[in-house]
Scaffold this active site. Structure first.
Site, short mmCIF file in Angstrom:
data_model
loop_
_atom_site.label_atom_id
_atom_site.label_comp_id
_atom_site.label_asym_id
_atom_site.label_seq_id
_atom_site.Cartn_x
_atom_site.Cartn_y
_atom_site.Cartn_z
CD GLN A 38 13.60 -4.48 -22.02
OE1 GLN A 38 13.52 -5.74 -21.80
NE2 GLN A 38 14.28 -3.72 -21.36
CB SER A 39 7.90 -7.37 -19.64
OG SER A 39 8.61 -8.75 -19.58
CB THR A 40 6.13 -2.75 -18.83
OG1 THR A 40 7.43 -2.52 -18.32
CG2 THR A 40 5.41 -4.12 -18.20
CD GLN B 252 10.43 -4.83 -17.86
OE1 GLN B 252 10.55 -5.23 -18.63
NE2 GLN B 252 10.22 -5.26 -16.53
N GLY C 193 7.87 -3.53 -25.54
CA GLY C 193 6.73 -3.39 -24.55
C GLY C 193 5.44 -4.06 -24.50
#
Length: 694
Positions: free
Chosen positions: A21-23, A26, A62
């Site tokens: 997941q990018s962040t 999220q 993340g």
């Protein structure tokens, strides 16, 4: 359903499900996406892999896919593919693997070499085939473009909001947001007054270190935020004072782009570096409630930059420091253009050692400081004379304002400490006495709060005392001079109570720098560059070691020999040469008789009429005669006359004559044996005219 691309050689190796997941936001909020990614294990079973042969790599949750630098999960995946341990890579979308072609294509190359398949929701691809590599390459390129598009949209929206001053940045202590989102000052009056005191003290003292020492000497803490962002009071440090002075939010300005990422050394991560004010990306003034106005903020920042003693890199002057030499930090060499350093030996001098220390060349020049400082100080006082009354009256008003602000801050701090002590007392009184552990801790806090109250009361008492203002502005001994200022600035400048640091600070108010050129003879060229750009050129006479180093030395020597051959004595020749504008090597304003004597003797010129002693009447005594009569050293008489313990009128011929009376002899004898401290013979001294005989 098994894909036709899946071979037994693939099934003999592991199937790896890569999850990212990018962040961090999220990861917490988008749980459905996580469930879909973990459900890819079922997809691997449908393709023919057993449950025990399916691994999950979720170490990159993340983290952004824009780079593989910090993604340990992606590095593990690439390594296992290179070791031929992986037969299938599953990801909900290829963009989860990499959003950078420099990371994506090496993965495709390794997968094609080791016979590893890549699968997503749309199908299974073989990077070793031309069609599979073409399709995966297009997907990787599109994912990188998509990242750029998303980033551009987000950045455009952020900048648009920042240009309106509506972007919600972290606010410094002393500013906060109300429930509607509007920025207001902290309702705590002590916080507002303490921040205002920091700005007032800096404008008065001119250095962050001095502000820090002043606050700590008076026991005044600064409002700060700890590592978790919570409000607290802490002891003042130079960094905390500087961070307050440099923050544009206190000037009411919204600023975006104060720092930028700068590449470090090779292999090192990028570093955040502060930018100059003129390179800030967005500045929206009058956006926040201000503690100071914008011109004052610019003045403070210019002073902070100027105080940094990085002479060769940023060409600053440094903060005024103790020391007799006035031009410390503002003296520049006219020959090489570098800053000159002070050297406290041989009476003090300005030396240019840059070429010697950096390039091994000879020292550029060195100039004695005493005549240079005197000339610059005279020029400064002359330029300041018309404005001295108004400037010093403003300084007195500023000092009164700072004193009042310090007293108010000490009073606010005492009030806060008393409240904390009262709160600790209430907490102690409410605790169950049987709960001894809690009661002992609350009692300790109460006692500590009471000790802090006593310290604050002592600090407030010192602040309220008459001596508390002695460190600010001009000293107490100058109080009367500040009231009656007209024409008194030279006396204040020479007053011993005025420190060297204060003189240097006053000098820098008008002078930007002083350019020095020692010259080849006895004249030093001084160019004073005033603030605003005006330049004043001075010629300062310097002491030299020999007659040959005087600009008119040979002319003076020839003239002295001519006068000596005409029969004039040394004193008369010295007077004539002085009137004609000549000077001795060690005297800036006249020709000494000893200089004439050396010139004459070097040329073997004798006086035609040698000088004879002066005669006097029998009723008076010369100094040698008085010394012989009283059996005392004659040098002792001259020492007492020079120290003005023995005061006697000097005759026109230069001699000291004493009356040959019992009163005079007794007075000199008493002075010799310390019966009296001084003796004044000027009234009883007869006006005896000496005459000369051949």
């Amino acid at each position: 359903m098994m894909s036709e691309l899946v071979k037994p050689t693939h099934l003999a190796r592991k199937a790896v499900v890569y999850i990212r997941q990018s962040t961090p936001h999220q990861v917490v909020s988008n749980q459905e996406s996580l469930r879909l990614q973990y459900a890819l294990r079922q997809r691997a079973r449908e393709l023919g892999w057993h449950e025990a042969d399916i691994d999950v790599i979720d170490a990159d949750l993340g983290l952004s896919g824009a780079s593989a630098v910090k993604r340990s999960g992606f590095k593990e995946l690439v390594g296992r593919v290179g070791l031929s341990e992986v037969g299938l890579i599953l990801s909900i979308d290829v963009t989860r693997l990499a959003r950078n072609c420099s990371d994506w294509y090496p993965l495709l190359d390794i997968c094609g070499l080791r016979g590893c398949l890549i699968a997503d929701r749309d199908g299974v691809y073989d990077p070793g085939s031309a069609n599979g590599r073409l399709l995966l390459g297009l997907k990787g390129t599109i994912s990188e473009l998509e990242l750029h598009t998303i980033r551009s949209r987000l950045t455009a929206g952020l900048l648009a909001k920042a240009e309106r001053g509506e972007l919600a940045l972290n606010l410094p202590v002393g500013l906060m947001r109300d429930p509607t989102g509007a920025v207001v000052k902290d309702p705590d009056i002590s916080v507002q007054e303490r921040l205002g005191l920091v700005f007032e003290l800096f404008l008065k003292l001119g250095a962050a270190a001095k502000v820090m020492r002043m606050l700590n000497e008076r026991g005044l803490d600064l409002p700060r935020r700890d590592r978790r962002g919570n409000f607290c009071w802490a002891r003042a440090t130079v960094s905390s004072v500087t961070s307050i002075l440099k923050n544009p939010a206190y000037a009411g300005a919204f600023v975006y782009g104060r720092t930028r990422m700068r590449a470090g050394r090779e292999g090192a991560p990028k570093l955040k570096a502060s930018q100059p004010v003129d390179e800030w990306r967005i500045v929206v003034k009058d956006r926040y409630p201000a503690y100071i106005d914008w011109p004052t903020y610019e003045k403070i920042n210019a002073a902070l930059k100027d105080n940094r003693a990085e002479y060769m890199r940023i060409k600053t002057r440094g903060a005024p420091r103790d020391g007799d030499l006035l031009l410390h930090g503002i003296a520049w060499c006219a020959r090489c253009g570098y800053k000159m350093y002070v050297r406290y030996k041989s009476g003090g001098e300005y030396a240019c050692n840059h070429l010697r220390s950096n390039e091994g060349m000879p020292a550029c020049q060195h100039v004695r400081a005493t005549p240079i400082d005197a000339a610059v100080a005279d020029a400064f006082l002359t330029a300041l004379a018309p404005a001295e009354l108004d400037a010093l009256s403003k300084a007195r008003r500023a000092r009164s304002q700072v004193d009042a602000a310090l007293r108010t801050s000490a009073e606010r701090q005492l009030e806060r400490k008393r409240y904390e002590a009262t709160l600790a007392e209430r907490q102690f009184n409410r605790v169950d006495p049987d709960n001894r552990l809690v009661a002992a801790e609350l009692e300790r806090r109460w006692e500590a709060a009471l000790n802090e109250v006593r310290v604050a009361e002592e600090a407030f008492a010192r602040q309220a005392s008459p001596q508390s203002g002695a460190q600010l502005g001009i000293g107490k001994s100058l109080e009367g001079k500040v009231i009656n200022l007209a024409g008194r600035l030279p006396q204040i400048w020479d007053d011993p109570a005025t420190s060297d640091t204060r003189r240097k600070a006053l000098l820098r108010c008008l002078i930007d720098k002083v350019i020095l050129d020692r010259g080849e003879h006895d004249i030093a060229i001084v160019r004073i560059v005033w603030r605003g750009g005006a330049v004043t050129r001075l010629e300062v006479k310097m002491r030299v070691s020999s007659l040959s180093k005087l600009a008119r030395g040979e002319e003076m020597r020839q003239r002295a020999l001519v006068l000596a051959r005409e029969g004039l004595n040394d004193d008369a020749i010295a007077a004539v040469l002085t009137n004609e504008g000549h000077r001795s090597p060690t005297c800036e304003d006249k020709v000494l008789s000893v200089t004439v004597q050396k010139i004459r003797l070097a040329a073997n010129v004798e006086l035609r009429r040698p000088r004879t002693r002066w005669t006097h009447g029998r009723e008076v005594l010369s100094a040698p005669e008085l010394a012989a009569k009283l059996s005392i050293p004659v040098n002792w008489l001259y020492v007492q006359i020079r120290k003005q313990r023995l005061m006697v009128d000097r005759q026109p011929n230069g001699a000291y004559i004493f009356s040959d009376t019992e009163d005079v002899l007794k007075g000199v004898r008493d002075l010799r044996y310390h019966t009296i401290g001084s003796l004044d013979l000027r009234i009883c001294q007869p006006d005896q005219e000496g005459h000369q005989h051949g």
